[in-house]
Motif scaffolding. Sequence first.
Motif, PDB file in Angstrom:
ATOM      1  N   ASN A  11       5.074  -3.815   0.744  1.00 26.04           N
ATOM      2  CA  ASN A  11       4.597  -2.781   0.229  1.00 26.04           C
ATOM      3  C   ASN A  11       3.594  -3.400  -1.186  1.00 26.04           C
ATOM      4  O   ASN A  11       4.323  -4.105  -1.737  1.00 26.04           O
ATOM      5  CB  ASN A  11       5.671  -2.132  -0.547  1.00 26.04           C
ATOM      6  N   PHE A  12       2.600  -2.759  -1.315  1.00 28.92           N
ATOM      7  CA  PHE A  12       1.720  -3.225  -2.286  1.00 28.92           C
ATOM      8  C   PHE A  12       1.503  -1.670  -3.209  1.00 28.92           C
ATOM      9  O   PHE A  12       1.010  -0.924  -2.734  1.00 28.92           O
ATOM     10  CB  PHE A  12       0.154  -3.807  -1.855  1.00 28.92           C
ATOM     11  N   PHE A  13       1.518  -2.069  -4.372  1.00 31.45           N
ATOM     12  CA  PHE A  13       1.139  -0.972  -5.484  1.00 31.45           C
ATOM     13  C   PHE A  13       0.189  -1.545  -6.411  1.00 31.45           C
ATOM     14  O   PHE A  13       0.480  -2.297  -7.124  1.00 31.45           O
ATOM     15  CB  PHE A  13       2.437  -0.353  -6.008  1.00 31.45           C
ATOM     16  N   ILE A  14      -1.116  -0.944  -6.354  1.00 31.89           N
ATOM     17  CA  ILE A  14      -2.167  -1.664  -7.173  1.00 31.89           C
ATOM     18  C   ILE A  14      -2.813  -0.423  -8.120  1.00 31.89           C
ATOM     19  O   ILE A  14      -3.282   0.458  -7.679  1.00 31.89           O
ATOM     20  CB  ILE A  14      -3.386  -2.043  -6.005  1.00 31.89           C
ATOM     21  N   ARG A  15      -3.142  -0.770  -9.319  1.00 40.10           N
ATOM     22  CA  ARG A  15      -3.677  -0.250 -10.295  1.00 40.10           C
ATOM     23  C   ARG A  15      -4.685  -0.676 -10.847  1.00 40.10           C
ATOM     24  O   ARG A  15      -4.780  -1.795 -11.191  1.00 40.10           O
ATOM     25  CB  ARG A  15      -2.566   0.304 -11.426  1.00 40.10           C
ATOM     26  N   TRP A  16      -5.668  -0.016 -11.219  1.00 38.87           N
ATOM     27  CA  TRP A  16      -7.203  -0.552 -11.841  1.00 38.87           C
ATOM     28  C   TRP A  16      -7.715   0.392 -12.689  1.00 38.87           C
ATOM     29  O   TRP A  16      -7.800   1.626 -12.273  1.00 38.87           O
ATOM     30  CB  TRP A  16      -8.064  -0.990 -10.556  1.00 38.87           C
ATOM     31  N   GLY A  68      -9.768   2.920 -14.606  1.00 43.26           N
ATOM     32  CA  GLY A  68     -10.820   3.812 -13.933  1.00 43.26           C
ATOM     33  C   GLY A  68     -10.755   4.212 -12.539  1.00 43.26           C
ATOM     34  O   GLY A  68     -11.870   4.537 -12.008  1.00 43.26           O
ATOM     35  N   HIS A  69      -9.702   3.685 -11.962  1.00 43.90           N
ATOM     36  CA  HIS A  69      -9.441   3.872 -10.506  1.00 43.90           C
ATOM     37  C   HIS A  69      -8.158   4.682 -10.099  1.00 43.90           C
ATOM     38  O   HIS A  69      -7.334   4.555 -11.041  1.00 43.90           O
ATOM     39  CB  HIS A  69      -9.532   2.645  -9.676  1.00 43.90           C
ATOM     40  N   ALA A  70      -8.364   5.541  -9.036  1.00 41.69           N
ATOM     41  CA  ALA A  70      -6.838   5.992  -8.701  1.00 41.69           C
ATOM     42  C   ALA A  70      -6.068   5.079  -8.056  1.00 41.69           C
ATOM     43  O   ALA A  70      -6.580   4.096  -7.154  1.00 41.69           O
ATOM     44  CB  ALA A  70      -7.309   7.087  -7.674  1.00 41.69           C
ATOM     45  N   PRO A  71      -4.690   4.943  -8.322  1.00 42.35           N
ATOM     46  CA  PRO A  71      -3.866   3.808  -7.864  1.00 42.35           C
ATOM     47  C   PRO A  71      -3.667   4.168  -6.234  1.00 42.35           C
ATOM     48  O   PRO A  71      -4.003   5.128  -5.903  1.00 42.35           O
ATOM     49  CB  PRO A  71      -2.688   4.079  -8.558  1.00 42.35           C
ATOM     50  N   ILE A  72      -3.127   2.988  -5.675  1.00 46.78           N
ATOM     51  CA  ILE A  72      -2.838   3.026  -4.207  1.00 46.78           C
ATOM     52  C   ILE A  72      -1.711   2.527  -4.113  1.00 46.78           C
ATOM     53  O   ILE A  72      -1.160   1.542  -4.722  1.00 46.78           O
ATOM     54  CB  ILE A  72      -3.982   2.577  -3.307  1.00 46.78           C
ATOM     55  N   LEU A  73      -1.008   2.990  -3.254  1.00 48.31           N
ATOM     56  CA  LEU A  73       0.433   2.400  -2.530  1.00 48.31           C
ATOM     57  C   LEU A  73       0.145   2.547  -1.135  1.00 48.31           C
ATOM     58  O   LEU A  73       0.179   3.365  -0.350  1.00 48.31           O
ATOM     59  CB  LEU A  73       1.597   3.387  -2.942  1.00 48.31           C
ATOM     60  N   VAL A  74       0.385   1.147  -0.739  1.00 47.70           N
ATOM     61  CA  VAL A  74       0.225   1.090   0.749  1.00 47.70           C
ATOM     62  C   VAL A  74       1.253   0.106   1.432  1.00 47.70           C
ATOM     63  O   VAL A  74       1.661  -0.870   0.808  1.00 47.70           O
ATOM     64  CB  VAL A  74      -1.297   0.268   1.161  1.00 47.70           C
ATOM     65  N   ASN A  75       1.631   0.329   2.716  1.00 47.36           N
ATOM     66  CA  ASN A  75       2.438  -0.710   3.405  1.00 47.36           C
ATOM     67  C   ASN A  75       1.569  -1.482   4.501  1.00 47.36           C
ATOM     68  O   ASN A  75       0.987  -0.901   5.453  1.00 47.36           O
ATOM     69  CB  ASN A  75       3.339   0.384   4.267  1.00 47.36           C
ATOM     70  N   ILE A  76       1.681  -2.819   4.274  1.00 54.32           N
ATOM     71  CA  ILE A  76       1.236  -3.534   5.143  1.00 54.32           C
ATOM     72  C   ILE A  76       2.216  -4.084   6.207  1.00 54.32           C
ATOM     73  O   ILE A  76       3.082  -4.833   5.921  1.00 54.32           O
ATOM     74  CB  ILE A  76       0.559  -4.935   4.506  1.00 54.32           C
ATOM     75  N   PRO A  77       1.801  -3.597   7.555  1.00 58.02           N
ATOM     76  CA  PRO A  77       3.050  -4.452   8.586  1.00 58.02           C
ATOM     77  C   PRO A  77       2.862  -5.880   8.610  1.00 58.02           C
ATOM     78  O   PRO A  77       1.635  -6.300   8.768  1.00 58.02           O
ATOM     79  CB  PRO A  77       2.312  -3.593   9.877  1.00 58.02           C
ATOM     80  N   SER A  78       3.867  -6.584   8.882  1.00 53.44           N
ATOM     81  CA  SER A  78       3.968  -7.892   9.043  1.00 53.44           C
ATOM     82  C   SER A  78       4.057  -8.324  10.701  1.00 53.44           C
ATOM     83  O   SER A  78       4.134  -9.482  10.758  1.00 53.44           O
ATOM     84  CB  SER A  78       5.126  -8.564   8.418  1.00 53.44           C
ATOM     85  N   SER A  79       4.207  -7.226  11.391  1.00 56.98           N
ATOM     86  CA  SER A  79       4.386  -7.770  12.806  1.00 56.98           C
ATOM     87  C   SER A  79       3.406  -6.650  13.621  1.00 56.98           C
ATOM     88  O   SER A  79       3.017  -5.609  13.205  1.00 56.98           O
ATOM     89  CB  SER A  79       5.493  -7.321  13.179  1.00 56.98           C
ATOM     90  N   LYS A  80       2.688  -7.235  14.717  1.00 56.37           N
ATOM     91  CA  LYS A  80       2.140  -6.409  15.584  1.00 56.37           C
ATOM     92  C   LYS A  80       3.130  -5.821  16.838  1.00 56.37           C
ATOM     93  O   LYS A  80       2.403  -5.285  17.816  1.00 56.37           O
ATOM     94  CB  LYS A  80       0.921  -7.130  16.317  1.00 56.37           C
ATOM     95  N   SER A  81       4.150  -6.215  16.859  1.00 53.01           N
ATOM     96  CA  SER A  81       5.176  -6.127  17.761  1.00 53.01           C
ATOM     97  C   SER A  81       6.198  -4.795  17.699  1.00 53.01           C
ATOM     98  O   SER A  81       7.420  -4.942  18.289  1.00 53.01           O
ATOM     99  CB  SER A  81       5.950  -7.413  18.445  1.00 53.01           C
ATOM    100  N   PHE A  82       5.730  -3.810  17.006  1.00 53.28           N
ATOM    101  CA  PHE A  82       6.459  -2.788  16.909  1.00 53.28           C
ATOM    102  C   PHE A  82       6.006  -1.327  18.013  1.00 53.28           C
ATOM    103  O   PHE A  82       4.887  -1.313  17.906  1.00 53.28           O
ATOM    104  CB  PHE A  82       6.456  -2.037  15.477  1.00 53.28           C
ATOM    105  N   TYR A  83       6.608  -1.091  18.790  1.00 47.95           N
ATOM    106  CA  TYR A  83       6.177  -0.181  19.755  1.00 47.95           C
ATOM    107  C   TYR A  83       6.972   0.993  19.648  1.00 47.95           C
ATOM    108  O   TYR A  83       8.127   1.379  19.623  1.00 47.95           O
ATOM    109  CB  TYR A  83       6.719  -0.599  21.092  1.00 47.95           C
ATOM    110  N   GLY A  84       6.271   2.174  19.428  1.00 46.35           N
ATOM    111  CA  GLY A  84       6.785   3.581  19.153  1.00 46.35           C
ATOM    112  C   GLY A  84       6.474   4.158  18.122  1.00 46.35           C
ATOM    113  O   GLY A  84       6.058   3.338  17.109  1.00 46.35           O
ATOM    114  N   PRO A  85       6.889   5.465  17.835  1.00 44.76           N
ATOM    115  CA  PRO A  85       6.460   5.815  16.454  1.00 44.76           C
ATOM    116  C   PRO A  85       7.360   5.722  15.452  1.00 44.76           C
ATOM    117  O   PRO A  85       8.649   5.455  15.832  1.00 44.76           O
ATOM    118  CB  PRO A  85       6.521   7.357  16.653  1.00 44.76           C
TER     119      PRO A  85
END
Length: 265
Positions: free
Chosen positions: A149-154, A156-173
């Motif tokens: 998880n990354f929470f970035i504030r800058w 003059g900008h709107a902050p963002i909160l994003v989840n970056i997957p560490s694997s390409k091997s997850f199947y399904g919702p």
Amino acid sequence: PGAPIKTTICDTSADSSERNTKHRVARWPLTRRSYPSSPTIKITGRIHSCDGSSSSSSTSSTSTTNTCASSADSSNNGPITVEAWQARPDGTYSSLRSGVEEGQCRATIAVGSDSSFHVETLAPGSVGMFSGIGPHGMDLPPYGPPVVNFFIRWQGHAPILVNIPSSKSFYGPDLRGPVLVGGSGGSKNGDASAQITSWNAGKSGDISILIDFFLATRPGDGATSSDDDSTSLSNVLFCPSWFHVSFFAEPIAICAPSLLDFFEL
């Protein structure tokens, strides 16, 4: 918030407690498997300033569109704060209480003058319906993909909160519901807030990821927005309503901190 400034998120040294735990990761929602060790992940992030009046902020590995400044061109727009956290390799989070397990798989990351950063960590485990902070490490399916998880504030900008997957091997919702899926200015993770530009696994199993983050300027604010405004926007991002879909979601430390007086999280 307030994690120590570090060059790693989870401690990657050979004798760390995080390194010497099994890697519990799910390939689909109903079960997760244990592996003897967790690979090291090397993350490079590039932060871009985007025109908040435009919805386009796409990029390639070598260039951005004219609505987003390259990271090198954005370095004079004010200070950038990058906070990152993740589950330990075994799928548990460190305590939400201030001063307890301080900095375990949590970090504030220094950003360079070119608005980029580099950080290493261990591959996170998958968490389930208790979001990795259930009592005594307990968790139950459905499990989700392992994420950082990354929470970035800058300024003059709107902050963002994003989840970056560490694997390409997850199947399904992901059946757990909308837990920590914020974005920039109301957009959702997977929209224009971030893009995995490259994802490479080495022969040793270690992973290198290049991520481009896009922060929209706030029209009329420029680089003069106050800390109070930034905090208000951050709270909206973490706490979209008073009702939390997942009781054990991490934002309770921000949205309902009084709960920490009753539950040992």
